[in-house]
Write a protein that holds these residues in place. Sequence first.
Motif, mmCIF file in Angstrom:
data_model
loop_
_atom_site.group_PDB
_atom_site.id
_atom_site.type_symbol
_atom_site.label_atom_id
_atom_site.label_comp_id
_atom_site.label_asym_id
_atom_site.label_seq_id
_atom_site.Cartn_x
_atom_site.Cartn_y
_atom_site.Cartn_z
ATOM 1 N N GLN A 1 3.756 -9.080 -7.175
ATOM 2 C CA GLN A 1 4.535 -8.867 -8.401
ATOM 3 C C GLN A 1 5.787 -8.028 -8.125
ATOM 4 O O GLN A 1 6.579 -7.799 -9.026
ATOM 5 N N GLY A 2 5.902 -7.524 -6.908
ATOM 6 C CA GLY A 2 7.094 -6.736 -6.560
ATOM 7 C C GLY A 2 6.877 -5.234 -6.550
ATOM 8 O O GLY A 2 7.808 -4.455 -6.299
ATOM 9 N N ILE A 3 5.655 -4.797 -6.826
ATOM 10 C CA ILE A 3 5.344 -3.363 -6.836
ATOM 11 C C ILE A 3 5.187 -2.860 -5.399
ATOM 12 O O ILE A 3 4.600 -3.548 -4.562
ATOM 13 N N GLY A 4 5.708 -1.671 -5.117
ATOM 14 C CA GLY A 4 5.573 -1.090 -3.787
ATOM 15 C C GLY A 4 4.258 -0.324 -3.661
ATOM 16 O O GLY A 4 3.689 0.113 -4.656
ATOM 17 N N VAL A 5 3.792 -0.190 -2.422
ATOM 18 C CA VAL A 5 2.573 0.591 -2.186
ATOM 19 C C VAL A 5 2.813 1.531 -0.996
ATOM 20 O O VAL A 5 3.219 1.087 0.077
ATOM 21 N N ALA A 6 2.571 2.816 -1.208
ATOM 22 C CA ALA A 6 2.733 3.798 -0.135
ATOM 23 C C ALA A 6 1.379 4.381 0.233
ATOM 24 O O ALA A 6 0.534 4.599 -0.633
ATOM 25 N N LEU A 7 1.191 4.632 1.511
ATOM 26 C CA LEU A 7 -0.027 5.321 1.966
ATOM 27 C C LEU A 7 0.316 6.801 2.103
ATOM 28 O O LEU A 7 1.093 7.192 2.970
ATOM 29 N N ASP A 8 -0.272 7.601 1.189
ATOM 30 C CA ASP A 8 0.049 9.022 1.049
ATOM 31 C C ASP A 8 -0.726 9.860 2.061
ATOM 32 O O ASP A 8 -1.780 9.449 2.538
ATOM 33 N N ASP A 9 -0.225 11.054 2.360
ATOM 34 C CA ASP A 9 -0.930 12.016 3.216
ATOM 35 C C ASP A 9 -1.352 11.381 4.540
ATOM 36 O O ASP A 9 -2.416 11.705 5.083
ATOM 37 N N PHE A 10 -0.522 10.485 5.042
ATOM 38 C CA PHE A 10 -0.930 9.722 6.224
ATOM 39 C C PHE A 10 -1.168 10.640 7.424
ATOM 40 O O PHE A 10 -0.386 11.555 7.695
ATOM 41 N N GLY A 11 -2.248 10.367 8.116
ATOM 42 C CA GLY A 11 -2.574 11.142 9.309
ATOM 43 C C GLY A 11 -3.692 12.144 9.086
ATOM 44 O O GLY A 11 -4.218 12.714 10.028
ATOM 45 N N THR A 12 -4.069 12.343 7.813
ATOM 46 C CA THR A 12 -5.100 13.349 7.531
ATOM 47 C C THR A 12 -6.474 12.723 7.316
ATOM 48 O O THR A 12 -7.464 13.421 7.212
ATOM 49 N N GLY A 13 -6.534 11.388 7.223
ATOM 50 C CA GLY A 13 -7.777 10.742 6.787
ATOM 51 C C GLY A 13 -8.420 9.848 7.811
ATOM 52 O O GLY A 13 -8.468 10.179 8.990
ATOM 53 N N TYR A 14 -8.857 8.699 7.335
ATOM 54 C CA TYR A 14 -9.754 7.857 8.124
ATOM 55 C C TYR A 14 -9.096 6.604 8.695
ATOM 56 O O TYR A 14 -9.795 5.695 9.099
ATOM 57 N N SER A 15 -7.790 6.517 8.674
ATOM 58 C CA SER A 15 -7.159 5.257 9.092
ATOM 59 C C SER A 15 -7.460 4.920 10.534
ATOM 60 O O SER A 15 -7.404 5.776 11.404
ATOM 61 N N SER A 16 -7.786 3.667 10.782
ATOM 62 C CA SER A 16 -7.706 3.184 12.144
ATOM 63 C C SER A 16 -6.550 2.200 12.133
ATOM 64 O O SER A 16 -6.219 1.631 11.089
ATOM 65 N N LEU A 17 -5.909 2.044 13.255
ATOM 66 C CA LEU A 17 -4.691 1.230 13.263
ATOM 67 C C LEU A 17 -4.975 -0.210 12.885
ATOM 68 O O LEU A 17 -4.151 -0.880 12.275
ATOM 69 N N SER A 18 -6.186 -0.708 13.217
ATOM 70 C CA SER A 18 -6.473 -2.111 12.889
ATOM 71 C C SER A 18 -6.633 -2.296 11.380
ATOM 72 O O SER A 18 -6.237 -3.310 10.824
ATOM 73 N N TYR A 19 -7.197 -1.282 10.699
ATOM 74 C CA TYR A 19 -7.277 -1.364 9.237
ATOM 75 C C TYR A 19 -5.906 -1.234 8.609
ATOM 76 O O TYR A 19 -5.577 -1.920 7.648
ATOM 77 N N LEU A 20 -5.151 -0.327 9.185
ATOM 78 C CA LEU A 20 -3.812 -0.070 8.660
ATOM 79 C C LEU A 20 -2.995 -1.364 8.611
ATOM 80 O O LEU A 20 -2.297 -1.654 7.649
ATOM 81 N N GLN A 21 -3.158 -2.151 9.672
ATOM 82 C CA GLN A 21 -2.423 -3.396 9.782
ATOM 83 C C GLN A 21 -2.777 -4.402 8.684
ATOM 84 O O GLN A 21 -1.966 -5.236 8.323
ATOM 85 N N GLN A 22 -4.000 -4.290 8.161
ATOM 86 C CA GLN A 22 -4.443 -5.231 7.129
ATOM 87 C C GLN A 22 -4.034 -4.795 5.728
ATOM 88 O O GLN A 22 -4.216 -5.526 4.766
ATOM 89 N N LEU A 23 -3.522 -3.576 5.618
ATOM 90 C CA LEU A 23 -3.165 -3.059 4.296
ATOM 91 C C LEU A 23 -1.788 -3.571 3.874
ATOM 92 O O LEU A 23 -0.826 -3.435 4.628
ATOM 93 N N PRO A 24 -1.699 -4.127 2.662
ATOM 94 C CA PRO A 24 -0.394 -4.631 2.202
ATOM 95 C C PRO A 24 0.485 -3.495 1.670
ATOM 96 O O PRO A 24 0.817 -3.457 0.495
ATOM 97 N N ILE A 25 0.869 -2.569 2.547
ATOM 98 C CA ILE A 25 1.671 -1.439 2.099
ATOM 99 C C ILE A 25 3.127 -1.606 2.524
ATOM 100 O O ILE A 25 3.452 -2.423 3.389
ATOM 101 N N THR A 26 3.997 -0.812 1.886
ATOM 102 C CA THR A 26 5.425 -0.873 2.191
ATOM 103 C C THR A 26 5.906 0.411 2.859
ATOM 104 O O THR A 26 6.931 0.410 3.522
ATOM 105 N N THR A 27 5.157 1.493 2.654
ATOM 106 C CA THR A 27 5.629 2.806 3.090
ATOM 107 C C THR A 27 4.485 3.668 3.629
ATOM 108 O O THR A 27 3.380 3.625 3.101
ATOM 109 N N LEU A 28 4.786 4.440 4.655
ATOM 110 C CA LEU A 28 3.872 5.487 5.129
ATOM 111 C C LEU A 28 4.472 6.822 4.743
ATOM 112 O O LEU A 28 5.642 7.088 5.032
ATOM 113 N N LYS A 29 3.671 7.662 4.091
ATOM 114 C CA LYS A 29 4.141 9.028 3.832
ATOM 115 C C LYS A 29 3.443 9.960 4.814
ATOM 116 O O LYS A 29 2.235 10.153 4.747
ATOM 117 N N ILE A 30 4.227 10.518 5.728
ATOM 118 C CA ILE A 30 3.660 11.437 6.722
ATOM 119 C C ILE A 30 3.276 12.728 6.035
ATOM 120 O O ILE A 30 4.094 13.342 5.343
#
Length: 279
Positions: A173-202
């Motif tokens: 629909q055109g809405i952006g998605v940011a992953l907030d507080d990046f680096g503090t949680g549970y992300s693995s890079l392979s999951y990250l790749q599957q996420l339909p996000i537009t922005t990483l917030k360090i």
Amino acid sequence: KAKEAGKGTYVMYGQAMQQHFDERMIIEKHLRNVISNNELSLHYQPLVDIASGEIWGFEALIRWYSPVLGFVSPLSFIKIAEDSRLIVPIGEWVLRSACRFIKTLQVQGLEGYHISVNISVVQLMLDNFTEMVMGVLQETGLSPEFLELEITESIFIESFEVIVNKLKALRQQGIGVALDDFGTGYSSLSYLQQLPITTLKIDKSFIDGIDSPHNMSLARSIMTIGHDMGLKVTAEGVETPEQLAFLQRTSCDKIQGYYISRPIPENEVAGWVADRKAG
Ligand code: C2E
Ligand code: MG
Ligand code: MG
Ligand code: MG
């Protein structure tokens, strides 16, 4: 038994637990009526595009003034709101208020600003989350491209596929998605790749003490990962000109932090924008 054994520590531990529990109960009780009692408001913290220096938009940050408890920080009540599911009506109130506000700015001629809204994983798990968001956009008249949802890595411990599908629908629909507080949680890079996000917030913790070589290389690595994945990167908690200079050198896209501005009460935002344009 604990008394007999003279386990003073047991008793103290018990009291601390009880106190913590009571405090949570009190906060939850007062949270129940925050919307009808008009106790919530939003502050808006500017996000600036580093390359152009232009204001990209604002992040909406919830504020709660309780006549009984005084100001309560979101850091102490959001978790309680999530556990009690009160975050569902509160989160919807935040989204509607923030979209309405940014639309009002547009109508006043302050056009082109985006609004970033923090979304709890509890909201994302709702069956009608996508419909709720689209409904709010329709109701407020805000175009989807001006809305960005901030999610956190806590989604990785929930039904990942369900959430990914909802985010994909919203992205379409055109809405952006940011992953907030990046680096503090549970992300693995392979999951990250599957996420339909537009922005990483360090997360701010990587921006703090960027002067140390270790933190500097971590922050640089996160930016490289983000850019290699085709994402925009935002640095949060930027407080000093030295941090800004580093972020410019490493081609970070956007910054947010006290160095630009603290979160601003709604009725002062237009004035802040005017001052910044003038100066
Ligand atoms: P967040 O989404 O990571 O928001 C950034 C937090 O860092 C805000 O705290 C902001 O005031 C603070 N901050 C920004 N720049 C600086 C800086 O340069 N230095 C320092 N020391 N702090 C800075 P705040 O407003 O207390 O919010 C805390 C957290 O509460 C937010 O972290 C977010 O996770 C949550 N939150 C706030 N509003 C909402 C909401 O409407 N819904 C949900 N679900 N969570 C919210
Ligand atoms: Mg946020
Ligand atoms: Mg953040
Ligand atoms: Mg943060």
